[in-house]
Write a protein that holds these residues in place. Structure first.
Motif, PDB file in Angstrom:
ATOM      1  N   ALA A 248       0.844  -1.202   0.000  1.00  0.00           N
ATOM      2  CA  ALA A 248       0.000   0.000   0.000  1.00  0.00           C
ATOM      3  C   ALA A 248       0.877   1.250   0.000  1.00  0.00           C
ATOM      4  N   VAL A 249       0.528   2.204  -0.841  1.00  0.00           N
ATOM      5  CA  VAL A 249       1.200   3.499  -0.824  1.00  0.00           C
ATOM      6  C   VAL A 249       0.534   4.343   0.266  1.00  0.00           C
ATOM      7  N   VAL A 250       1.252   4.590   1.349  1.00  0.00           N
ATOM      8  CA  VAL A 250       0.678   5.361   2.452  1.00  0.00           C
ATOM      9  C   VAL A 250       1.159   6.809   2.442  1.00  0.00           C
ATOM     10  N   ILE A 251       2.201   7.103   1.644  1.00  0.00           N
ATOM     11  CA  ILE A 251       2.676   8.482   1.477  1.00  0.00           C
ATOM     12  C   ILE A 251       2.891   8.731  -0.007  1.00  0.00           C
TER      13      ILE A 251
ATOM     14  N   ASP B  61       1.465  -6.119  10.435  1.00  0.00           N
ATOM     15  CA  ASP B  61       2.917  -6.220  10.203  1.00  0.00           C
ATOM     16  C   ASP B  61       3.200  -5.945   8.721  1.00  0.00           C
ATOM     17  N   LEU B  62       2.652  -4.826   8.230  1.00  0.00           N
ATOM     18  CA  LEU B  62       2.631  -4.561   6.797  1.00  0.00           C
ATOM     19  C   LEU B  62       3.937  -3.953   6.297  1.00  0.00           C
ATOM     20  N   VAL B  63       4.291  -4.309   5.096  1.00  0.00           N
ATOM     21  CA  VAL B  63       5.378  -3.666   4.369  1.00  0.00           C
ATOM     22  C   VAL B  63       4.727  -2.683   3.409  1.00  0.00           C
ATOM     23  N   VAL B  64       4.698  -1.412   3.808  1.00  0.00           N
ATOM     24  CA  VAL B  64       4.029  -0.391   3.010  1.00  0.00           C
ATOM     25  C   VAL B  64       5.070   0.492   2.326  1.00  0.00           C
ATOM     26  N   ALA B  65       4.580   1.372   1.446  1.00  0.00           N
ATOM     27  CA  ALA B  65       5.490   2.128   0.583  1.00  0.00           C
ATOM     28  C   ALA B  65       5.163   3.616   0.589  1.00  0.00           C
TER      29      ALA B  65
ATOM     30  N   LYS C 221       8.772   0.913   4.932  1.00  0.00           N
ATOM     31  CA  LYS C 221      10.006   0.178   4.633  1.00  0.00           C
ATOM     32  C   LYS C 221      10.414   0.242   3.167  1.00  0.00           C
ATOM     33  N   MET C 222       9.494   0.586   2.264  1.00  0.00           N
ATOM     34  CA  MET C 222       9.830   0.701   0.844  1.00  0.00           C
ATOM     35  C   MET C 222       9.536   2.125   0.386  1.00  0.00           C
ATOM     36  N   ASN C 223      10.503   2.709  -0.279  1.00  0.00           N
ATOM     37  CA  ASN C 223      10.366   4.100  -0.705  1.00  0.00           C
ATOM     38  C   ASN C 223      10.862   4.247  -2.136  1.00  0.00           C
ATOM     39  N   TYR C 224      10.028   4.828  -2.981  1.00  0.00           N
ATOM     40  CA  TYR C 224      10.359   4.960  -4.393  1.00  0.00           C
ATOM     41  C   TYR C 224      10.379   6.436  -4.794  1.00  0.00           C
ATOM     42  N   LEU C 225      11.433   6.807  -5.507  1.00  0.00           N
ATOM     43  CA  LEU C 225      11.531   8.144  -6.085  1.00  0.00           C
ATOM     44  C   LEU C 225      10.848   8.135  -7.444  1.00  0.00           C
ATOM     45  N   ALA C 226      10.104   9.198  -7.741  1.00  0.00           N
ATOM     46  CA  ALA C 226       9.349   9.253  -8.990  1.00  0.00           C
ATOM     47  C   ALA C 226       9.101  10.705  -9.363  1.00  0.00           C
ATOM     48  N   SER C 227       8.722  10.922 -10.600  1.00  0.00           N
ATOM     49  CA  SER C 227       8.365  12.266 -11.048  1.00  0.00           C
ATOM     50  C   SER C 227       7.046  12.690 -10.400  1.00  0.00           C
ATOM     51  N   PRO C 228       6.786  13.998 -10.267  1.00  0.00           N
ATOM     52  CA  PRO C 228       5.517  14.459  -9.689  1.00  0.00           C
ATOM     53  C   PRO C 228       4.271  13.870 -10.357  1.00  0.00           C
ATOM     54  N   PRO C 229       4.211  13.751 -11.701  1.00  0.00           N
ATOM     55  CA  PRO C 229       3.006  13.119 -12.270  1.00  0.00           C
ATOM     56  C   PRO C 229       2.825  11.676 -11.801  1.00  0.00           C
ATOM     57  N   LEU C 230       3.930  10.931 -11.662  1.00  0.00           N
ATOM     58  CA  LEU C 230       3.807   9.553 -11.196  1.00  0.00           C
ATOM     59  C   LEU C 230       3.422   9.492  -9.722  1.00  0.00           C
ATOM     60  N   VAL C 231       3.841  10.481  -8.934  1.00  0.00           N
ATOM     61  CA  VAL C 231       3.399  10.539  -7.538  1.00  0.00           C
ATOM     62  C   VAL C 231       1.878  10.608  -7.478  1.00  0.00           C
TER      63      VAL C 231
ATOM     64  N   ALA D  64      -0.205   9.642  -9.817  1.00  0.00           N
ATOM     65  CA  ALA D  64      -0.745   8.378 -10.333  1.00  0.00           C
ATOM     66  C   ALA D  64      -0.729   7.292  -9.259  1.00  0.00           C
ATOM     67  N   TYR D  65       0.357   7.193  -8.503  1.00  0.00           N
ATOM     68  CA  TYR D  65       0.427   6.163  -7.464  1.00  0.00           C
ATOM     69  C   TYR D  65      -0.503   6.468  -6.294  1.00  0.00           C
ATOM     70  N   ALA D  66      -0.775   7.744  -6.053  1.00  0.00           N
ATOM     71  CA  ALA D  66      -1.766   8.090  -5.028  1.00  0.00           C
ATOM     72  C   ALA D  66      -3.143   7.576  -5.428  1.00  0.00           C
ATOM     73  N   ILE D  67      -3.438   7.656  -6.718  1.00  0.00           N
ATOM     74  CA  ILE D  67      -4.718   7.153  -7.226  1.00  0.00           C
ATOM     75  C   ILE D  67      -4.750   5.628  -7.147  1.00  0.00           C
ATOM     76  N   ALA D  68      -3.654   4.987  -7.552  1.00  0.00           N
ATOM     77  CA  ALA D  68      -3.593   3.520  -7.523  1.00  0.00           C
ATOM     78  C   ALA D  68      -3.593   2.992  -6.091  1.00  0.00           C
ATOM     79  N   GLY D  69      -2.882   3.696  -5.200  1.00  0.00           N
ATOM     80  CA  GLY D  69      -2.849   3.312  -3.797  1.00  0.00           C
ATOM     81  C   GLY D  69      -1.941   2.149  -3.473  1.00  0.00           C
ATOM     82  N   THR D  70      -1.158   1.665  -4.444  1.00  0.00           N
ATOM     83  CA  THR D  70      -0.272   0.538  -4.215  1.00  0.00           C
ATOM     84  C   THR D  70       0.875   0.579  -5.211  1.00  0.00           C
ATOM     85  N   VAL D  71       2.009  -0.019  -4.829  1.00  0.00           N
ATOM     86  CA  VAL D  71       3.101  -0.213  -5.782  1.00  0.00           C
ATOM     87  C   VAL D  71       3.053  -1.614  -6.374  1.00  0.00           C
TER      88      VAL D  71
END
Length: 920
Positions: A448-451, A545-549, A567-577, A579-586
């Motif tokens: 789950a993308v929490v941030i 005990d989730l591994v979130v992103a 525990k998982m952090n991905y760098l991305a362009s602002p448009p992809l940020v 998009a992932y907020a909409i998807a809610g998951t990596v």
């Protein structure tokens, strides 16, 4: 004024005024400098202008650069003098604390407090203190600003004292922008005009910054790089910086970016390529016909991430695009005329098709080959194609879930069963959590993308990606798409200008509709100031005990940096940020899988809402203009009502408050005399930490959350500070009592003495007793009481990351005498030297593991010969009486560094020099 042995002083006429400059073409009449790289020409001019008969710069130094051998290994020392210093508040506050302490110390040594004063322009931008406490609402900016001032009143009062007490020191108040963007948009001169000894002198703008991403300014042709606060303070006080003449890597760019790609995708590609090549300690210089297709903002994005690819700088030349940006950002016509005239007179001007310089080595990239990318899940150089993110996440999930007691050891089997955001067998009730948030019942799962944070200087300076994010948000909102309820969304523009052009383009409202409200003007999530997750989300992570992103448009995603629960952090362009907020998951392939459904029930894919390059370009042309820069920077140092009503003390010397937990007179100069010490061998040292590869300055000196049960947390509670008021390690860098307790306290650091267990602990050894597991701070204090020196053992890339001097200061205060590593990042090695901690290098192919060292031994370091030796012998004594001896390289790289080390550090050296002048 320079001695000018080579008769290079000339006059330059600009707008009817005559300026003196030191002519590189004139020097070229004696030496063949035509094929010198742009950056080497800047160094050469710096030496010409500061020639003083050899005290700092002699003829031989100028000749060494003029005759630069591109292929030679660096072995010649030169002195570099930047034109100015730029600071941010996390690193700037301890700088000002040190200067205040030096005023007290120089007085004790017989000098005057006024001797401690910046001699070159020094500008501090407050941008690291705002946290995302409030998000997703219209009043987030105001409320976060209010909380920021309440938390940081002591620090801000101290900085206001410094602004009054020191000459040549200015402060850009909070809620203005991120330091590197403010530097690019306003502070940078590109070419400096300054009165020197009654003569108007023109010379290249050069800069030291107390943030590793100072290199962003390289995008406009300004040579500068990040240094630790210690080295910055020395530069502010007029001390030259000692360096070896570097190798220069040429990076040739061809073609142009294809449709659907961004500058972020480009910089992640460049970072991966240069990390693979290996450019630590080297300059990188970009050239080629591809430059004409790169807007200045794209160049700044690439230059910004020089620390991520490991280079000292990543510089672009001055050309027509540089002038376009100066016009756009509201610089004066006279300044622009000076930049153009000076660059052309000095051979620093770049035209398409110009002859190529000579480089130590070259790389080449066709921009047309760049593909949409992210980087992660824990290092910025680990680029992942957008199409591969889902698999990358799944590949990295296994190692993070092996301790789940109810999971099968065959984690890969469960990964294969996952669908959508579900990873793991739900029947086991692990890897999932049902929560209620915002009046919705939802299921949180691994991945789950929490941030989702649009943040950091790297990308928020770039109108193409910021407006691209806005247009994508508009397209998504029109189809009824929304961010998932568990996603903490935030928008941290790099400057007020960005908000204005987003508003002018009409897309700020669209971003807000998806939850991306402006939360503040600062680094926020990228520096670890992500603030708390919603209580429901935090509880769900713990329950499952989730591994979130997180997905952020930042430049750093090191372990434990963004948020302790993520525990998982991905760098991305602002448009992809967005998009992932909409998807809610990596756990999704955005190139194939739908983001969600429109209001009429149809699948919506990323390609359906991605704006075209032409659309973005048209909006930039229509919205971004000089008037936005002019109005937002008209009173850049003035500040708002909150800033201007802060009370601050008066006087040349600071009135230290013993009760303060933010600002304290540090102990570095306690008991200091005018006597210079020696560099002695080390005997009987114990190991404080045994670490692997890629130990970052975040691991060594965390910037973010202070745990209440940590040594620093306990210290604050004992002094009446409630956990809610802890603030962050970064904000408390003005207090050594807090910071030394936070050294090596990152929750993700792994001391291999425990076989990979996370947390800042170590084993304390004492003769004839069993070893005791303690926090690193507590063990260090016991060793200090025992009179036992300490060493740290580490692998490759020790000290990667931010230029924070506290990673060296804390190491020193813990009693560490030497760090033995396989390789060091440039800035941290320099910081260790500046604080009197000896950096030692294993021979190639050797490390603690190959030598059979487990951290239980005692160590002798011999053969230092008062710093004269380049090699030393380390002998490890085991409990059974056996020994292991090995040779190491002494990483005191220049005679000046040896001198600093004998003094106990660079600041002690400066103090003694100043006190001696006063006494004379």
């Amino acid at each position: 004024m320079s001695q000018d042995s080579f008769s290079t002083r000339r006059q330059l006429s600009v707008d009817g005024r005559s300026l003196t400059y030191f002519s590189l073409p004139a020097l070229g009449e004696r030496f063949d400098i035509g094929k010198l790289p742009y950056s080497m020409k800047i160094l050469l001019e710096n030496l010409l202008r500061h020639e003083d008969g050899g005290v700092t710069v002699g003829k031989e130094h100028i000749e060494a650069v003029a005759k630069w051998d591109a292929k030679a290994e660096p072995d010649t020392e030169i002195a570099f003098m930047p034109a100015r210093v730029v600071l941010q508040d996390f690193t700037g506050v301890p700088c000002v604390v040190d200067l205040a302490a030096m005023r007290d110390a120089v007085s004790r040594l017989g000098g005057s407090p006024k001797q401690i004063n910046p001699l070159i322009p020094s500008e501090l931008v407050i941008d690291h203190s705002v946290q995302v406490d409030v998000f997703g609402r219209a009043d987030a900016l105001d409320l976060n600003g209010k909380i920021e001032f309440e938390r940081n009143m002591e620090r801000y009062s101290f900085l206001r004292w410094g602004q009054k007490a020191f000459d040549n020191f200015k402060v850009v108040p909070p809620n203005t922008g991120i330091v590197h963007q403010v530097n690019l948009e306003n502070l940078a001169r590109v070419v400096v005009e300054r009165d020197v000894d009654g003569e108007s002198l023109a010379f290249p703008d050069t800069v030291f910054g107390t943030d590793s991403h100072t290199t962003m300014i390289n995008g406009i042709g300004v040579l500068g790089w990040g240094v630790g606060g210690i080295e910055a303070e020395a530069a502010m006080l007029g001390q030259p910086s000692s360096m070896l003449i570097p190798q220069v890597v040429g990076f040739k760019l061809l073609g142009q970016l294809p449709e659907g790609t961004t500058a972020t995708d480009l910089v992640l590609t460049v970072t991966q390529m240069l990390r693979k090549l290996g450019v630590v300690g080297k300059f990188v210089e970009f050239f080629g016909d591809g430059l004409q297709h790169l807007p200045l903002a794209d160049r700044a994005t690439i230059a910004n991430m020089a620390p991520e690819y490991g280079a000292t700088c990543g510089i672009f030349p001055i050309d027509a695009e540089s002038l376009n940006y100066l016009r756009l950002s509201g610089r004066s016509a006279s300044q622009i005329a000076l930049v153009e005239a000076y660059a052309k007179a000095q051979g620093l001007w770049h035209e398409p098709g110009a002859p190529e310089a000579s480089y130590s080595t070259t790389l080449e990239l066709d921009l047309g080959d760049v593909k949409p990318s992210l980087a992660g899940p824990k290092r910025p150089q680990d680029r992942v194609l957008l199409v591969d993110v889902k698999q990358n996440y799944r590949d990295n999930l296994g190692p993070l879930t092996v301790n789940r007691d109810k999971r099968s050891p065959d984690v890969s089997a469960f990964v294969a069963e996952g669908g959508g955001a579900a990873v793991g067998n739900e029947s086991l009730h692990k890897g999932i959590a049902d929560i209620s948030i915002n009046q919705q019942n939802v299921r949180l799962k691994d991945g789950a993308v929490v941030i989702a944070a649009i943040t950091s200087c790297t990308n928020t300076s770039n109108p193409a990606v910021m407006l691209g994010a806005g247009l994508l948000a508009r397209n998504a909102a029109r189809l009824g798409l929304k961010a998932k309820p568990w996603v903490k969304t935030s928008l941290g523009p790099g400057s007020l200008v960005v908000t204005d052009y987003l508003r002018k383009a009409g897309v700020l409202a669209d971003l807000e509709q998806l939850g991306f409200f402006v939360v503040g003007y600062g680094c926020t999530t990228c520096i670890g100031n992500s603030g708390p997750l919603p209580t429901e989300v935090s509880a769900g992570i713990a329950t499952g005990d989730l591994v979130v992103a997180s997905v952020l448009s930042g430049n750093r995603n090191f372990e434990g940096r963004v948020h302790p629960e993520v525990k998982m952090n991905y760098l991305a362009s602002p448009p992809l940020v967005v998009a992932y907020a909409i998807a809610g998951t990596v756990d999704i392939d955005l190139s194939r899988d739908p983001l969600g459904q429109s209001t009429d029930g149809k699948d919506v894919f990323l390609r359906d809402i991605w704006p075209s390059n032409k659309e973005i370009g048209d909006v930039i042309s229509a919205t971004v203009g000089p008037e936005l820069f002019a109005q937002n920077y008209a009173d850049v140092f003035k500040g708002d009502t909150r800033w201007n009503t802060i009370a601050s003390p008066e006087g040349e010397s600071f009135a230290w408050e013993s009760s303060s937990t933010y600002i304290k007179n540090p102990p570095y100069f306690d008991g200091m005399s005018m006597s210079v010490g020696t560099i002695d061998d080390i005997h009987g040292a114990r190991v404080l930490g045994l670490f692997g590869d890629s130990i970052t300055t975040d691991h060594i000196s965390p910037a973010g959350n202070i745990k209440k049960d940590s040594p620093a947390g306990r210290f604050l509670i004992e002094r009446g500070v409630q956990p809610a008021d802890f603030n962050s390690y970064g904000s408390r860098r003005g207090n050594d009592d807090v910071m030394v307790r936070g050294t090596f306290a990152n929750i993700r650091i792994k001391n291999l003495m425990f076989g990979g267990e996370e947390g800042g602990n170590t084993l304390y050894f004492k003769a004839d007793t069993a070893p005791e597991k303690l926090s690193i701070y507590d063990a260090a204090m016991k060793y200090k009481a025992d009179g036992v020196p300490l060493v740290v053992l580490a692998g490759k890339e020790y000290g990667t990351g931010s230029s924070r001097d506290w990673a060296a200061k804390g190491t020193n205060l813990l009693g560490v005498k030497a760090v033995i590593a396989e390789s060091f990042e440039r800035i941290h090695r320099s910081n260790l030297v500046g604080m009197g901690v000896l950096p030692l290098l294993f021979n190639d192919g050797e490390n603690a593991q190959t030598l059979g060292l487990d951290g239980s031994e005692t160590f002798d370091v011999t053969g230092l010969r008062d710093g004269e030796s380049k090699r030393a012998t380390v002998t490890a004594h085991r409990k059974d009486g056996s020994t292991v001896s090995f040779e190491v390289k002494v990483m005191l790289l220049t005679p000046k560094e040896v001198e600093y080390f004998r003094h106990g550090g660079i600041l002690h050296y400066v103090l003694r020099q100043l006190a001696a002048k006063k006494a004379a």
